[in-house]
Design an enzyme around this catalytic site. Structure first.
Site, PDB file in Angstrom:
ATOM      1  N   TYR A  37       0.851  -1.206   0.000  1.00  0.00           N
ATOM      2  CA  TYR A  37       0.000   0.000   0.000  1.00  0.00           C
ATOM      3  C   TYR A  37       0.878   1.246   0.000  1.00  0.00           C
ATOM      4  CZ  TYR A  37      -5.007  -0.132  -0.076  1.00  0.00           C
ATOM      5  OH  TYR A  37      -6.295  -0.173  -0.524  1.00  0.00           O
ATOM      6  N   GLU A  59      -0.528   4.953  -0.446  1.00  0.00           N
ATOM      7  CA  GLU A  59      -1.294   6.179  -0.719  1.00  0.00           C
ATOM      8  C   GLU A  59      -0.379   7.400  -0.646  1.00  0.00           C
ATOM      9  OE1 GLU A  59      -4.734   6.565   1.776  1.00  0.00           O
ATOM     10  OE2 GLU A  59      -5.743   4.882   0.811  1.00  0.00           O
ATOM     11  N   ASP A 118      -7.594  12.937 -24.955  1.00  0.00           N
ATOM     12  CA  ASP A 118      -7.612  11.544 -24.502  1.00  0.00           C
ATOM     13  C   ASP A 118      -7.019  10.696 -25.624  1.00  0.00           C
ATOM     14  OD1 ASP A 118      -8.250   8.910 -24.002  1.00  0.00           O
ATOM     15  OD2 ASP A 118     -10.307   9.304 -23.354  1.00  0.00           O
ATOM     16  N   THR A 124      -4.959   5.376 -21.639  1.00  0.00           N
ATOM     17  CA  THR A 124      -4.786   4.047 -21.074  1.00  0.00           C
ATOM     18  C   THR A 124      -3.361   3.625 -21.432  1.00  0.00           C
ATOM     19  OG1 THR A 124      -5.651   3.095 -23.115  1.00  0.00           O
ATOM     20  CG2 THR A 124      -7.210   3.324 -21.300  1.00  0.00           C
ATOM     21  N   LYS A 148      -3.391  -0.203 -24.725  1.00  0.00           N
ATOM     22  CA  LYS A 148      -3.870  -0.360 -26.108  1.00  0.00           C
ATOM     23  C   LYS A 148      -2.651  -0.329 -27.041  1.00  0.00           C
ATOM     24  CE  LYS A 148      -8.511   1.240 -25.112  1.00  0.00           C
ATOM     25  NZ  LYS A 148      -8.773   2.144 -23.991  1.00  0.00           N
ATOM     26  N   ARG A 188      -2.878  -3.170 -18.047  1.00  0.00           N
ATOM     27  CA  ARG A 188      -4.122  -2.418 -17.899  1.00  0.00           C
ATOM     28  C   ARG A 188      -3.848  -1.288 -16.924  1.00  0.00           C
ATOM     29  NH1 ARG A 188      -8.056  -5.173 -21.086  1.00  0.00           N
ATOM     30  NH2 ARG A 188      -9.453  -3.579 -20.283  1.00  0.00           N
TER      31      ARG A 188
END
Ligand SMILES: Cc1ncc(COP(=O)(O)O)c(C=O)c1O
Length: 416
Positions: free
Chosen positions: A51, A53, A197, A223, A226, A232
């Site tokens: 973790y 953050e 985008d 993203t 692609k 991902r």
């Protein structure tokens, strides 16, 4: 995968089945690709256990000495690959990256402008059922009926009339080069923020095969899975002036802990994308798309905008009297996998529209070239001309499997 096989044979077997499918079919969904084994190793690493953050040097948990370095490497590589002032590599995917931009640059109910979904835009660019259409006031532009392209003069007039606070460029089904400079100028004229985008075309932009929005846009989202061929994930590149609000728009405004295994894999993908081999790959994607478009045109298919400049082709089947869904399902049975899609000014419903959408990122990752696109286009035509002929479709399926066996899939990790 021996551990997985022993612990959970059901999921192991499903992954094996999907691996075989990915080997045996021609994958032409334009948003998909094959990542490298290195990217998958990073994705499957123990970084998933941590973790973290916050941002490097300013975390809310201890034990960050290696995670900070991973994230800093990903940021540095993203900045250098795209020539950006600032990069945030924490968005979980493309939609959260876009949502973070809304959080950073506009307020609820502000007017936001984007390409309409039926004309090739993405849900997150203001479509009514999406958060972007529900919490903001969307105005949607389209493409011109005669050309299938964005008309920048009309766009300017529209923007002057509706006075948006934020303008989106970018698409999920637009086969032509986007003039990001024109978008930037229009946004300046109407004093709107400009967000680009590049989810679909990021690999082409990174390789210099498509013009970059980075010099023109306040924020660029993408993203990473692609054409960029990473895991991902999502990413935001932006100007220094908005760096702080963009970072806050991601954390703490939208997300909690970043997915560190994905961040590491994004760093690996950026390294791969900065090589001369990747530039060749991106050029070949476009050459293959043009070759496939030409083959389809030679069989009399109607392509939206008449062809392609990028990785993607949108076929309008209205003149063939086969709905897109019937075509895509018949093609799927033959191992030619793509998706049904609305075409601009479609008179049919989104669940059974008039078009199919296909692209060349995955087939190019397998090493296919222009002559292979001829084979694919010919087989597509055979199937689409005989959607009810099961014998013919089975015969094509066998030919496609045989054809695919000549092109090993990159990133193959799994043992027998
Ligand atoms: C242009 C565009 N933006 C954003 C996204 C959303 O990405 P994700 O599915 O990772 O949320 C997509 C997905 O296809 C897209 O095409």
């Amino acid at each position: 995968m021996s551990q997985l096989r022993n612990t959970d044979s059901e999921i192991f077997q499903l992954i094996k089945n999907e691996e075989k499918r990915q080997k045996d079919v021609v994958r032409m969904i334009p948003s998909e690709n094959y990542t490298s084994a290195a990217v998958m190793e990073a994705t499957g690493s123990i970084l998933t256990n941590k973790y973290s953050e916050g941002y490097a040097g300013k975390r809310y948990y201890e034990g960050q000495e290696f995670i900070d370095e991973v994230e800093k490497a990903a940021i540095q590589r993203a900045k250098s690959l795209f020539g950006a002032d600032h990069a945030n590599v924490q968005p979980y995917s493309g939609s959260p990256a876009n949502m973070a931009v809304y959080h950073a640059l506009v307020k609820p109910h502000d007017i936001v402008m984007g390409l309409g979904l039926p004309h090739g835009g993405h849900l997150t660019h203001g479509w009514k059922v999406n958060f972007s259409g529900r919490y903001f006031t969307p105005v949607q532009y389209g493409v011109k009926k005669e050309t299938g392209r964005i008309d920048y003069d009309e766009l300017r007039d529209f923007a002057k009339k509706v006075k948006p606070k934020l303008i989106w460029a970018g698409a999920t089904a637009y086969p032509r080069e986007i003039d990001f400079q024109a978008f930037g100028e229009i946004a300046k004229e109407v004093k709107a923020y400009f967000a680009a985008d590049i989810a679909h075309i990021a690999g082409l932009v990174a390789a210099g095969v498509h013009q970059s929005p980075v010099p023109h846009a306040d924020a660029v989202t993408t993203t990473t899975h692609k054409t960029l061929r990473g895991p991902r994930g999502g990413m935001i590149l932006c100007k220094e002036e908005v760096a702080d609000v963009i970072d806050k728009g991601v954390f703490p405004s939208l997300q909690g802990g970043p997915h560190n295994h994905t961040t590491a894999a994004i760093a690996v993908a950026m390294k791969e994308a900065s090589t001369p081999e990747f530039v060749e790959y991106a050029k070949q994607i476009v050459k293959n798309a043009k070759a496939l478009a030409d083959e389809l045109l030679s069989h009399g298919y109607d392509l939206v905008s008449g062809g392609t400049d990028n990785h993607l082709i949108l076929v309008d089947l209205s003149n063939r009297d086969i709905p897109g869904k019937v075509a895509s399902q018949a093609l799927d049975r033959a191992g030619l996998v793509l998706n049904y899609n609305m075409v601009p000014f479609d008179t049919r419903s989104p669940f059974n529209p008039s078009g199919i959408r296909l692209g060349t990122p995955s087939v190019t990752s397998r090493g296919m070239k222009e002559e292979d696109m001829k084979f694919i286009g010919t087989k597509m035509n055979e199937v689409m001309s005989n959607v009810d002929n099961d014998d013919l479709i089975s015969k094509v399926k066998n030919e496609v499997t045989e054809f695919c066996s000549k092109f090993p899939i990159p990133g193959l990790l799994l043992g027998e």
